[in-house]
Design a protein around this motif. Structure first.
Motif, short mmCIF file in Angstrom:
data_model
loop_
_atom_site.label_atom_id
_atom_site.label_comp_id
_atom_site.label_asym_id
_atom_site.label_seq_id
_atom_site.Cartn_x
_atom_site.Cartn_y
_atom_site.Cartn_z
N GLY A 1 55.73 39.95 46.40
CA GLY A 1 54.75 39.85 47.49
C GLY A 1 53.61 40.82 47.31
N TYR A 2 53.93 42.04 46.91
CA TYR A 2 52.92 43.07 46.68
C TYR A 2 51.94 42.62 45.59
CZ TYR A 2 50.94 47.57 45.24
OH TYR A 2 50.09 48.59 44.90
N CYS A 3 52.50 42.11 44.49
CA CYS A 3 51.63 41.67 43.38
C CYS A 3 50.78 40.47 43.79
CB CYS A 3 52.47 41.31 42.16
SG CYS A 3 53.16 42.74 41.32
N ALA A 4 51.34 39.58 44.59
CA ALA A 4 50.57 38.42 45.06
C ALA A 4 49.39 38.88 45.92
CB ALA A 4 51.47 37.47 45.85
N VAL A 5 49.65 39.79 46.84
CA VAL A 5 48.58 40.28 47.72
C VAL A 5 47.54 41.07 46.93
CG1 VAL A 5 48.06 41.86 49.64
CG2 VAL A 5 49.97 40.25 49.82
N THR A 6 48.00 41.98 46.07
CA THR A 6 47.04 42.80 45.34
C THR A 6 46.25 42.00 44.31
OG1 THR A 6 48.70 43.55 43.73
CG2 THR A 6 48.33 44.94 45.69
N LEU B 1 44.65 39.46 44.89
CA LEU B 1 43.42 39.00 45.57
C LEU B 1 42.26 39.98 45.37
CD1 LEU B 1 45.06 37.65 48.82
CD2 LEU B 1 44.43 36.39 46.75
N PHE B 2 42.56 41.25 45.16
CA PHE B 2 41.50 42.23 44.90
C PHE B 2 40.81 41.95 43.57
CE2 PHE B 2 44.40 44.65 47.68
CZ PHE B 2 43.51 44.98 48.69
N HIS B 3 41.52 41.26 42.68
CA HIS B 3 41.00 41.01 41.34
C HIS B 3 40.43 39.61 41.18
CE1 HIS B 3 42.71 44.81 40.15
NE2 HIS B 3 43.82 44.46 40.76
N PHE B 4 40.45 38.83 42.24
CA PHE B 4 39.90 37.47 42.15
C PHE B 4 38.37 37.53 42.22
CE2 PHE B 4 38.59 33.30 43.70
CZ PHE B 4 39.17 32.51 42.72
N LEU B 5 37.80 37.79 41.08
CA LEU B 5 36.35 37.89 40.93
C LEU B 5 35.96 36.97 39.78
CD1 LEU B 5 36.11 41.77 41.22
CD2 LEU B 5 35.55 40.11 43.01
N GLN C 1 33.43 35.80 38.47
CA GLN C 1 32.31 36.18 37.60
C GLN C 1 32.66 37.30 36.62
OE1 GLN C 1 32.63 36.83 40.83
NE2 GLN C 1 31.99 38.93 41.24
N ASP C 2 33.83 37.91 36.80
CA ASP C 2 34.25 39.04 35.97
C ASP C 2 35.53 38.65 35.21
OD1 ASP C 2 35.32 41.43 34.96
OD2 ASP C 2 34.61 42.62 36.65
N GLY C 3 35.38 38.35 33.94
CA GLY C 3 36.51 37.91 33.13
C GLY C 3 37.64 38.92 33.07
N TRP C 4 37.29 40.20 33.03
CA TRP C 4 38.31 41.24 32.98
C TRP C 4 39.16 41.23 34.25
CZ3 TRP C 4 40.59 44.01 29.46
CH2 TRP C 4 41.32 45.13 29.82
N GLN C 5 38.52 41.16 35.40
CA GLN C 5 39.25 41.14 36.67
C GLN C 5 40.07 39.86 36.80
OE1 GLN C 5 39.62 43.64 38.93
NE2 GLN C 5 38.47 44.87 37.47
N MET C 6 39.56 38.76 36.28
CA MET C 6 40.31 37.51 36.34
C MET C 6 41.55 37.57 35.46
SD MET C 6 39.12 35.72 38.70
CE MET C 6 40.03 34.21 38.46
N SER C 7 41.48 38.29 34.34
CA SER C 7 42.67 38.43 33.51
C SER C 7 43.73 39.25 34.24
CB SER C 7 42.35 39.05 32.14
OG SER C 7 42.05 40.42 32.25
N ILE C 8 43.32 40.24 35.01
CA ILE C 8 44.25 41.02 35.82
C ILE C 8 44.85 40.15 36.92
CG2 ILE C 8 44.50 43.00 37.38
CD1 ILE C 8 42.26 44.36 35.72
N VAL D 1 45.35 36.89 36.82
CA VAL D 1 46.33 36.00 36.21
C VAL D 1 47.59 36.77 35.81
CG1 VAL D 1 46.78 34.49 34.22
CG2 VAL D 1 44.60 34.32 35.46
N LYS D 2 47.44 37.98 35.28
CA LYS D 2 48.60 38.79 34.91
C LYS D 2 49.45 39.10 36.15
CE LYS D 2 46.57 41.04 30.93
NZ LYS D 2 46.10 42.30 30.36
N ASN D 3 48.79 39.39 37.26
CA ASN D 3 49.55 39.66 38.49
C ASN D 3 50.42 38.47 38.86
OD1 ASN D 3 48.48 42.23 38.79
ND2 ASN D 3 47.98 41.93 40.94
N TRP D 4 49.87 37.25 38.72
CA TRP D 4 50.65 36.07 39.07
C TRP D 4 51.77 35.83 38.07
CZ3 TRP D 4 51.28 34.07 43.58
CH2 TRP D 4 50.33 34.36 44.56
#
Length: 110
Positions: A70-75, A77-81, A83-90, A92-95
């Motif tokens: 649950g923690y990883c699912a919620v957190t 969302l902070f990385h759902f950007l 336009q930023d490939g690096w944040q999107m990789s984070i 996807v890794k969280n999921w």
């Protein structure tokens, strides 16, 4: 194999806590970006350490894995950007971590 896997997943949470302690500005910036107060970093740091311990101590593995998922699912969302490939990789890794934690929880007896 189970123990090695749990140690590796727990290491993610320990390093997350260390990262928060040593460079809180990054996480405070993510929190501020969604209008949350920066002080939330400290309870998050504590939760990271508790989750790591819970994943290592056999009686609490299932509960810790569910809370950590649950923690990883919620957190994530902070990385759902998008336009930023690096944040999107984070993101996807969280999921992917959520998936692994759910498998771990399912493999433990209730």
């Amino acid at each position: 194999m189970d123990l090695i896997g749990r140690i590796l997943i727990a290491a993610l949470f320990v390093t997350g806590a260390v990262q928060k302690a040593l460079a809180p500005q990054m996480v405070e910036g993510l929190l501020g970006g969604v209008s949350l107060p920066g002080w939330l970093i400290w309870p998050a740091l504590g939760l990271n350490l508790l989750l790591a311990a819970g994943l290592l101590w056999p009686p609490t593995v299932r509960a810790a894995a569910l809370v950590a998922a649950g923690y990883c699912a919620v957190t994530s969302l902070f990385h759902f950007l998008p336009q930023d490939g690096w944040q999107m990789s984070i993101f996807v890794k969280n999921w992917a971590i959520v998936g692994g934690l759910l498998v771990l929880a399912a493999s433990r007896r209730a």
